[in-house]
Design an enzyme around this catalytic site. Structure first.
Site, PDB file in Angstrom:
ATOM      1  N   ILE A 188       3.050   6.135  -2.496  1.00 20.55           N
ATOM      2  CA  ILE A 188       4.209   6.968  -2.820  1.00 20.55           C
ATOM      3  C   ILE A 188       4.344   7.125  -4.333  1.00 20.55           C
ATOM      4  O   ILE A 188       4.643   8.215  -4.829  1.00 20.55           O
ATOM      5  CB  ILE A 188       5.490   6.380  -2.181  1.00 20.55           C
ATOM      6  CG1 ILE A 188       5.408   6.422  -0.657  1.00 20.55           C
ATOM      7  CG2 ILE A 188       6.727   7.094  -2.683  1.00 20.55           C
ATOM      8  CD1 ILE A 188       5.310   7.814  -0.041  1.00 20.55           C
TER       9      ILE A 188
ATOM     10  N   VAL B 211       0.834  -1.205   0.000  1.00 20.18           N
ATOM     11  CA  VAL B 211       0.000   0.000   0.000  1.00 20.18           C
ATOM     12  C   VAL B 211       0.868   1.254   0.000  1.00 20.18           C
ATOM     13  O   VAL B 211       0.584   2.218  -0.711  1.00 20.18           O
ATOM     14  CB  VAL B 211      -0.981  -0.005   1.204  1.00 20.18           C
ATOM     15  CG1 VAL B 211      -1.779   1.283   1.255  1.00 20.18           C
ATOM     16  CG2 VAL B 211      -1.918  -1.205   1.119  1.00 20.18           C
ATOM     17  N   CYS B 212       1.960   1.239   0.753  1.00 18.06           N
ATOM     18  CA  CYS B 212       2.856   2.404   0.786  1.00 18.06           C
ATOM     19  C   CYS B 212       3.494   2.642  -0.577  1.00 18.06           C
ATOM     20  O   CYS B 212       3.607   3.783  -1.021  1.00 18.06           O
ATOM     21  CB  CYS B 212       3.941   2.226   1.841  1.00 18.06           C
ATOM     22  SG  CYS B 212       3.314   2.176   3.533  1.00 18.06           S
ATOM     23  N   THR B 213       3.885   1.577  -1.231  1.00 13.35           N
ATOM     24  CA  THR B 213       4.493   1.713  -2.550  1.00 13.35           C
ATOM     25  C   THR B 213       3.503   2.342  -3.519  1.00 13.35           C
ATOM     26  O   THR B 213       3.848   3.288  -4.249  1.00 13.35           O
ATOM     27  CB  THR B 213       4.981   0.345  -3.070  1.00 13.35           C
ATOM     28  OG1 THR B 213       5.973  -0.154  -2.160  1.00 13.35           O
ATOM     29  CG2 THR B 213       5.575   0.461  -4.460  1.00 13.35           C
TER      30      THR B 213
END
Length: 163
Positions: free
Chosen positions: A52, A47-49
């Site tokens: 970002i 999810v962070c990838t």
């Protein structure tokens, strides 16, 4: 979304844009404009990838002058360098290994997926005076922010500064 002019903040953290590790001071990124702080739990998490990379791909940020994006997590600058390289990120990632800035902005999970003191997924927009003009955060680390709402808040901040 919230608006507050009661809290004025500045900080300095180590970070990288992919090549060298340097010291990043918030005031250097708000001089004459605004900064969007993107707090996120971990480099390389799915999810962070996606989140970002969404900032990397946001055309409105690329064409909006006087707005700097700074990603902040507790990952090391070495992990950040690899993350930037692998995903061709166009903004600095800062390393808050002690969690001081994360705590200062009140965007920390006590525990998430068995990791203590991890940053929540959160966005903070600060103006030239370091006043918080917009803040979004979620208790659900799998929820992603509304980029249209962020865009409107940044553009209205810049419109107000131009007057």
């Amino acid at each position: 979304m919230s608006r507050s002019t009661e809290l004025s903040l500045d900080f300095s953290l180590p970070g990288t844009e992919g090549d060298e590790i340097s010291e990043y001071r918030l005031s250097d990124h708000t001089a004459g404009g605004a900064a969007v702080l993107v707090f996120y739990p971990f480099d390389f998490s799915p999810v962070c990838t996606a989140e970002i990379c969404g900032f990397r791909d946001a055309e409105w940020l690329s064409f909006t002058e006087n707005v700097d994006v700074l990603g902040i997590s507790r990952d090391s600058c070495y992990a950040h360098k690899r993350f930037i390289e692998e995903y061709n990120l166009s903004f600095p990632l800062l390393s808050d290994t002690q969690g001081e800035v994360i705590e200062q902005f009140d965007v920390m999970y006590d525990e998430w997926d068995y990791h203590r003191d991890v940053p929540k997924r959160a966005l903070v927009t600060l103006d030239e005076s370091h006043d918080i003009c917009y803040k979004w955060q979620t208790e659900d680390a799998y929820e992603t922010p509304d980029m249209d709402e962020l865009e409107q808040s940044v553009l209205s901040l810049l419109d107000g500064a131009a007057r």
